[in-house]
Design an enzyme around this catalytic site. Sequence first.
Site, PDB file in Angstrom:
ATOM      1  N   LYS A   1       0.829  -1.210   0.000  1.00 60.39           N
ATOM      2  CA  LYS A   1       0.000   0.000   0.000  1.00 60.39           C
ATOM      3  C   LYS A   1       0.864   1.260   0.000  1.00 60.39           C
ATOM      4  O   LYS A   1       2.038   1.234   0.358  1.00 60.39           O
ATOM      5  CB  LYS A   1      -1.006  -0.049   1.147  1.00 60.39           C
ATOM      6  CG  LYS A   1      -2.067  -1.107   0.823  1.00 60.39           C
ATOM      7  CD  LYS A   1      -3.360  -0.953   1.516  1.00 60.39           C
ATOM      8  CE  LYS A   1      -4.357  -1.959   0.901  1.00 60.39           C
ATOM      9  NZ  LYS A   1      -5.338  -2.424   1.863  1.00 60.39           N
TER      10      LYS A   1
ATOM     11  N   ARG B   1      -3.377 -10.222   4.580  1.00 64.41           N
ATOM     12  CA  ARG B   1      -3.691 -10.327   3.140  1.00 64.41           C
ATOM     13  C   ARG B   1      -2.504  -9.748   2.375  1.00 64.41           C
ATOM     14  O   ARG B   1      -2.213  -8.569   2.490  1.00 64.41           O
ATOM     15  CB  ARG B   1      -4.967  -9.536   2.856  1.00 64.41           C
ATOM     16  CG  ARG B   1      -5.429  -9.559   1.415  1.00 64.41           C
ATOM     17  CD  ARG B   1      -6.671  -8.701   1.242  1.00 64.41           C
ATOM     18  NE  ARG B   1      -7.145  -8.710  -0.128  1.00 64.41           N
ATOM     19  CZ  ARG B   1      -6.641  -7.933  -1.087  1.00 64.41           C
ATOM     20  NH1 ARG B   1      -5.656  -7.100  -0.840  1.00 64.41           N
ATOM     21  NH2 ARG B   1      -7.133  -8.005  -2.316  1.00 64.41           N
TER      22      ARG B   1
HETATM   23  N1  PMM Z   1      -7.222  -4.127   0.248  1.00 59.88           N
HETATM   24  C1  PMM Z   1      -7.458  -4.192  -1.061  1.00 59.88           C
HETATM   25  C2  PMM Z   1      -8.424  -5.075  -1.590  1.00 59.88           C
HETATM   26  N2  PMM Z   1      -9.116  -5.895  -0.766  1.00 59.88           N
HETATM   27  N3  PMM Z   1      -9.602  -6.675   1.400  1.00 59.88           N
HETATM   28  C3  PMM Z   1      -9.400  -6.611   2.722  1.00 59.88           C
HETATM   29  N4  PMM Z   1     -10.107  -7.415   3.546  1.00 59.88           N
HETATM   30  N5  PMM Z   1      -8.480  -5.767   3.275  1.00 59.88           N
HETATM   31  C4  PMM Z   1      -7.741  -4.914   2.514  1.00 59.88           C
HETATM   32  O1  PMM Z   1      -6.942  -4.153   3.083  1.00 59.88           O
HETATM   33  C5  PMM Z   1      -7.937  -4.941   1.102  1.00 59.88           C
HETATM   34  C6  PMM Z   1      -8.893  -5.851   0.572  1.00 59.88           C
HETATM   35  C7  PMM Z   1      -6.690  -3.310  -1.988  1.00 59.88           C
HETATM   36  O2  PMM Z   1      -5.435  -3.816  -2.288  1.00 59.88           O
HETATM   37  P1  PMM Z   1      -5.007  -4.486  -3.711  1.00 59.88           P
HETATM   38  O3  PMM Z   1      -5.717  -3.728  -4.807  1.00 59.88           O
HETATM   39  O4  PMM Z   1      -3.545  -4.275  -3.763  1.00 59.88           O
HETATM   40  O5  PMM Z   1      -5.386  -5.913  -3.690  1.00 59.88           O
END
Ligand code: PMM
Length: 290
Positions: free
Chosen positions: A221, A261
């Site tokens: 992030k 995650r």
């Molecule tokens: N962040 C992203 C997408 N899905 N789900 C959860 N539970 N927590 C998160 O922090 C989260 C998520 C965005 O990140 P990405 O686009 O790099 O996958």
Amino acid sequence: MTTRGVPGMPELGRCLVMGVVNVTPDSFSDGGRWFDADAAIRHGLDLVTEGADIVDVGGESTRPGAPRVSLEEELRRVVPVIRVLTEEGVTVSVDTMRAEVAEVAVEAGARLVNDVSGGLADPVMPRVVAATGVPYVVMHWRGHSRDMDSRAVYADVLTEVSEELRKRVDSVLAEGVTEEQIVLDPGLGFSKHAEHNWALLAGIGELNGLGHPLIIGASRKRFLGRLLADADGTPRPFDRSDDATLAVTALAAQAGAWCVRVHKVGPNADAVRVAAAWTAAAGPHADEGR
Ligand code: PMM
């Protein structure tokens, strides 16, 4: 704080590792790489080989400013990937804000619904998740990607996020979701600036006090890129902040997160084992002083 289990999810006595498969052309950090179904499936299987306990399949980018995709397109992206990964024995979660996608995904084999809006984007979602009985990630969210940065205004981020999550829990319980189904997530980067993310990470102990397992999504992030910026202030690119992600994983696991995650699974899987060994060696008094 001990790591609590979630019904239907692997029970390993340590923080779980959720590997990310974004079946999108434009995701935050890996957009376009796994956009076709075969590539996404291969990537999901690779993540399991590297040590993922859960593979999170999403078809809609949540990067700041991203437009929404249609329901049909989201289904087209995620359902075949979920079906094949499930057939291969993978524990799959679906990353969606839409009840209809969640429902079809669970029919296709998904065993957890990861809703970054915590039921706010689609009011039908909690009822649908209640009917499926699968675990439900309720993330802290204040609005869609196109305007989420303008909502990053807090006097006391930890107190406000805790309070807003508590309200979401009450609301999804009222729709029939059970206490055992609920997993919480502070939503790092979603309507949060860097200082908010750090305060929430430092507050994992307090967030655990909400009484539900916690998932932490710090991987790649922007706040990590900013922390690691060059001397001239240029943020570190996403794909070179994986070591910082790893540090967050170790500390989050140590602080009692149920799951992290992440995009790059192997080193994070090692990190959660280190944290588990450390916690185990600290013995029954490990909670004291937290
Ligand atoms: N962040 C992203 C997408 N899905 N789900 C959860 N539970 N927590 C998160 O922090 C989260 C998520 C965005 O990140 P990405 O686009 O790099 O996958």
